[in-house]
Write a protein that holds these residues in place. Structure first.
Motif, PDB file in Angstrom:
ATOM      1  N   GLY A  15       0.795  -1.219   0.000  1.00 36.06           N
ATOM      2  CA  GLY A  15       0.000   0.000   0.000  1.00 36.06           C
ATOM      3  C   GLY A  15       0.827   1.267   0.000  1.00 36.06           C
ATOM      4  O   GLY A  15       0.291   2.366  -0.210  1.00 36.06           O
ATOM      5  N   GLY A  16       2.117   1.133   0.215  1.00 35.56           N
ATOM      6  CA  GLY A  16       2.994   2.286   0.265  1.00 35.56           C
ATOM      7  C   GLY A  16       3.440   2.745  -1.113  1.00 35.56           C
ATOM      8  O   GLY A  16       2.998   2.214  -2.145  1.00 35.56           O
ATOM      9  N   SER A  17       4.336   3.737  -1.112  1.00 39.88           N
ATOM     10  CA  SER A  17       4.809   4.340  -2.354  1.00 39.88           C
ATOM     11  C   SER A  17       6.330   4.449  -2.364  1.00 39.88           C
ATOM     12  O   SER A  17       6.964   4.544  -1.312  1.00 39.88           O
ATOM     13  CB  SER A  17       4.221   5.745  -2.527  1.00 39.88           C
ATOM     14  N   LEU A  18       6.885   4.441  -3.551  1.00 43.26           N
ATOM     15  CA  LEU A  18       8.305   4.685  -3.766  1.00 43.26           C
ATOM     16  C   LEU A  18       8.463   5.439  -5.070  1.00 43.26           C
ATOM     17  O   LEU A  18       7.633   5.299  -5.975  1.00 43.26           O
ATOM     18  CB  LEU A  18       9.093   3.369  -3.874  1.00 43.26           C
ATOM     19  N   ARG A  19       9.556   6.186  -5.174  1.00 42.45           N
ATOM     20  CA  ARG A  19       9.904   6.804  -6.448  1.00 42.45           C
ATOM     21  C   ARG A  19      11.316   6.380  -6.823  1.00 42.45           C
ATOM     22  O   ARG A  19      12.269   6.652  -6.086  1.00 42.45           O
ATOM     23  CB  ARG A  19       9.825   8.326  -6.393  1.00 42.45           C
ATOM     24  N   LEU A  20      11.426   5.724  -7.951  1.00 39.90           N
ATOM     25  CA  LEU A  20      12.720   5.336  -8.482  1.00 39.90           C
ATOM     26  C   LEU A  20      13.210   6.399  -9.452  1.00 39.90           C
ATOM     27  O   LEU A  20      12.403   7.048 -10.119  1.00 39.90           O
ATOM     28  CB  LEU A  20      12.630   3.996  -9.210  1.00 39.90           C
ATOM     29  N   LYS A  65      -0.639  -0.370 -14.557  1.00 40.72           N
ATOM     30  CA  LYS A  65      -1.404   0.764 -15.065  1.00 40.72           C
ATOM     31  C   LYS A  65      -2.331   1.289 -13.976  1.00 40.72           C
ATOM     32  O   LYS A  65      -3.032   0.533 -13.313  1.00 40.72           O
ATOM     33  CB  LYS A  65      -2.201   0.320 -16.292  1.00 40.72           C
ATOM     34  N   GLY A  66      -2.311   2.599 -13.784  1.00 41.27           N
ATOM     35  CA  GLY A  66      -3.126   3.225 -12.752  1.00 41.27           C
ATOM     36  C   GLY A  66      -2.441   3.331 -11.412  1.00 41.27           C
ATOM     37  O   GLY A  66      -2.904   4.055 -10.528  1.00 41.27           O
ATOM     38  N   ARG A  67      -1.333   2.607 -11.225  1.00 44.11           N
ATOM     39  CA  ARG A  67      -0.586   2.669  -9.958  1.00 44.11           C
ATOM     40  C   ARG A  67       0.786   3.307 -10.127  1.00 44.11           C
ATOM     41  O   ARG A  67       1.268   3.987  -9.224  1.00 44.11           O
ATOM     42  CB  ARG A  67      -0.403   1.257  -9.380  1.00 44.11           C
ATOM     43  N   PHE A  68       1.417   3.066 -11.261  1.00 41.30           N
ATOM     44  CA  PHE A  68       2.757   3.592 -11.537  1.00 41.30           C
ATOM     45  C   PHE A  68       2.679   4.705 -12.567  1.00 41.30           C
ATOM     46  O   PHE A  68       1.852   4.662 -13.484  1.00 41.30           O
ATOM     47  CB  PHE A  68       3.664   2.495 -12.078  1.00 41.30           C
ATOM     48  N   THR A  69       3.590   5.670 -12.433  1.00 37.52           N
ATOM     49  CA  THR A  69       3.674   6.766 -13.388  1.00 37.52           C
ATOM     50  C   THR A  69       5.129   6.998 -13.756  1.00 37.52           C
ATOM     51  O   THR A  69       5.972   7.167 -12.868  1.00 37.52           O
ATOM     52  CB  THR A  69       3.086   8.056 -12.818  1.00 37.52           C
ATOM     53  N   MET A  83       5.782   4.895  -7.934  1.00 36.01           N
ATOM     54  CA  MET A  83       5.049   3.653  -7.696  1.00 36.01           C
ATOM     55  C   MET A  83       4.159   3.825  -6.472  1.00 36.01           C
ATOM     56  O   MET A  83       4.666   4.040  -5.365  1.00 36.01           O
ATOM     57  CB  MET A  83       6.022   2.490  -7.486  1.00 36.01           C
ATOM     58  N   ASN A  84       2.868   3.752  -6.681  1.00 37.62           N
ATOM     59  CA  ASN A  84       1.892   3.876  -5.604  1.00 37.62           C
ATOM     60  C   ASN A  84       1.127   2.568  -5.426  1.00 37.62           C
ATOM     61  O   ASN A  84       1.142   1.702  -6.300  1.00 37.62           O
ATOM     62  CB  ASN A  84       0.912   5.007  -5.925  1.00 37.62           C
ATOM     63  N   SER A  85       0.454   2.447  -4.293  1.00 36.22           N
ATOM     64  CA  SER A  85      -0.358   1.254  -4.002  1.00 36.22           C
ATOM     65  C   SER A  85       0.447  -0.021  -4.254  1.00 36.22           C
ATOM     66  O   SER A  85      -0.028  -0.951  -4.922  1.00 36.22           O
ATOM     67  CB  SER A  85      -1.628   1.257  -4.857  1.00 36.22           C
ATOM     68  N   ASP A  90       4.959  -6.765  -6.523  1.00 37.07           N
ATOM     69  CA  ASP A  90       5.833  -5.778  -7.171  1.00 37.07           C
ATOM     70  C   ASP A  90       7.288  -5.950  -6.738  1.00 37.07           C
ATOM     71  O   ASP A  90       8.172  -5.264  -7.276  1.00 37.07           O
ATOM     72  CB  ASP A  90       5.377  -4.355  -6.841  1.00 37.07           C
ATOM     73  N   THR A  91       7.536  -6.834  -5.795  1.00 39.29           N
ATOM     74  CA  THR A  91       8.896  -7.069  -5.324  1.00 39.29           C
ATOM     75  C   THR A  91       9.768  -7.594  -6.455  1.00 39.29           C
ATOM     76  O   THR A  91       9.426  -8.583  -7.105  1.00 39.29           O
ATOM     77  CB  THR A  91       8.888  -8.074  -4.157  1.00 39.29           C
TER      78      THR A  91
END
Length: 123
Positions: A15-20, A65-69, A83-85, A90-91
């Motif tokens: 449920g968390g978020s990260l930005r790569l 789609k809809g979770r990552f941008t 990366m959201n939700s 996703d690991t």
């Protein structure tokens, strides 16, 4: 050949978020299309998202789609993957890659790769 360096991977709860981030040493015609891929243990490397520097066209795998941008910062020669939700599935190790012309979902089409950054999502 362009050099790519990824950063931003971490351990995060579901449920968390990260930005790569993927910093490119230069922008050339041969690196106009940038892709994010991921590879989980025992699985093949798969396409996640892609963007073209020159026109901003983006592409996403259905699973994200809809979770990552995916986005780009021209001044910093950097491509981001927000990366959201996040889900445990996703690991993976996330890689960025570059190629000329269009975005491709096939990792064999990319000539330049970063070293990868680990993303772990706990349940």
């Amino acid at each position: 050949q362009v050099q790519l360096v990824e950063s931003g991977g971490a351990l995060v709860q579901a449920g968390g978020s990260l930005r790569l981030a993927c910093a490119a040493s230069k922008r050339t015609f041969s690196s106009d299309a940038m892709g994010w891929f991921r590879q989980a243990p025992g699985k093949e490397r798969e396409f996640v998202a892609g963007i073209r520097w020159s026109v901003g066209i983006t592409s996403y795998a259905d699973s994200v789609k809809g979770r990552f941008t995916i986005s780009r910062d021209d001044a910093k020669n950097t491509v981001y993957l927000q990366m959201n939700s996040l889900k445990p599935e996703d690991t993976a190790v996330y890689y960025c890659a570059a190629r000329a012309w269009a975005i491709s979902w096939d990792p064999r089409d990319y000539k330049s790769w970063g070293q990868g950054t680990q993303v772990t999502v706990s349940s």
